[in-house]
Design a protein around this motif. Sequence first.
Motif, PDB file in Angstrom:
ATOM      1  N   MET A   1       0.842  -1.173   0.000  1.00  0.00           N
ATOM      2  CA  MET A   1       0.000   0.000   0.000  1.00  0.00           C
ATOM      3  C   MET A   1       0.883   1.231   0.000  1.00  0.00           C
ATOM      4  N   THR A   2       0.530   2.200  -0.782  1.00  0.00           N
ATOM      5  CA  THR A   2       1.256   3.462  -0.828  1.00  0.00           C
ATOM      6  C   THR A   2       0.343   4.572  -0.347  1.00  0.00           C
ATOM      7  N   GLY A   3       0.817   5.340   0.607  1.00  0.00           N
ATOM      8  CA  GLY A   3       0.044   6.478   1.104  1.00  0.00           C
ATOM      9  C   GLY A   3       0.348   7.728   0.298  1.00  0.00           C
ATOM     10  N   LEU A   4      -0.237   8.831   0.701  1.00  0.00           N
ATOM     11  CA  LEU A   4       0.000  10.098   0.024  1.00  0.00           C
ATOM     12  C   LEU A   4       1.292  10.719   0.557  1.00  0.00           C
ATOM     13  N   SER A   5       2.156  11.110  -0.349  1.00  0.00           N
ATOM     14  CA  SER A   5       3.423  11.726   0.038  1.00  0.00           C
ATOM     15  C   SER A   5       3.219  13.210   0.352  1.00  0.00           C
ATOM     16  N   ASP A   6       4.315  13.858   0.751  1.00  0.00           N
ATOM     17  CA  ASP A   6       4.258  15.307   0.988  1.00  0.00           C
ATOM     18  C   ASP A   6       3.892  16.076  -0.276  1.00  0.00           C
ATOM     19  N   TRP A   7       4.094  15.428  -1.436  1.00  0.00           N
ATOM     20  CA  TRP A   7       3.746  16.052  -2.711  1.00  0.00           C
ATOM     21  C   TRP A   7       2.324  15.693  -3.133  1.00  0.00           C
ATOM     22  N   LYS A   8       1.556  15.078  -2.211  1.00  0.00           N
ATOM     23  CA  LYS A   8       0.155  14.676  -2.448  1.00  0.00           C
ATOM     24  C   LYS A   8       0.030  13.686  -3.605  1.00  0.00           C
ATOM     25  N   GLN A   9       1.037  12.811  -3.743  1.00  0.00           N
ATOM     26  CA  GLN A   9       1.025  11.774  -4.763  1.00  0.00           C
ATOM     27  C   GLN A   9       1.090  10.416  -4.077  1.00  0.00           C
ATOM     28  N   ALA A  10       0.439   9.421  -4.666  1.00  0.00           N
ATOM     29  CA  ALA A  10       0.444   8.069  -4.108  1.00  0.00           C
ATOM     30  C   ALA A  10       1.653   7.307  -4.641  1.00  0.00           C
ATOM     31  N   ALA A  11       2.833   7.792  -4.302  1.00  0.00           N
ATOM     32  CA  ALA A  11       4.077   7.170  -4.752  1.00  0.00           C
ATOM     33  C   ALA A  11       5.198   7.592  -3.822  1.00  0.00           C
ATOM     34  N   TYR A  12       6.200   6.724  -3.697  1.00  0.00           N
ATOM     35  CA  TYR A  12       7.360   7.067  -2.882  1.00  0.00           C
ATOM     36  C   TYR A  12       8.307   7.931  -3.709  1.00  0.00           C
ATOM     37  N   GLN A  13       8.773   8.993  -3.112  1.00  0.00           N
ATOM     38  CA  GLN A  13       9.797   9.828  -3.731  1.00  0.00           C
ATOM     39  C   GLN A  13      10.903   9.958  -2.695  1.00  0.00           C
TER      40      GLN A  13
END
Length: 68
Positions: A1-13
């Motif tokens: 499962m991927t949550g929302l990042s600080d960039w409001k995207q559902a991906a790891y950066q």
Amino acid sequence: MTGLSDWKQAAYQGPCPPIGRHRYFHKLYALDTTLPPKALTKAELEAAMKGHILAQAELMGTYQKGDP
């Protein structure tokens, strides 16, 4: 499962700190339930996990941008 990042995207950066060394904490949870398949904010994720955590672990790593 991927949550929302600080960039409001559902991906790891990966880390992108300002100059200097910074600490990053990664948490792993063993749950007794399946979470919703949609991307959740941190608050939504913590609420969904409440009462379902069987075990947990934490890893702290550091990252330094620029010259040491």
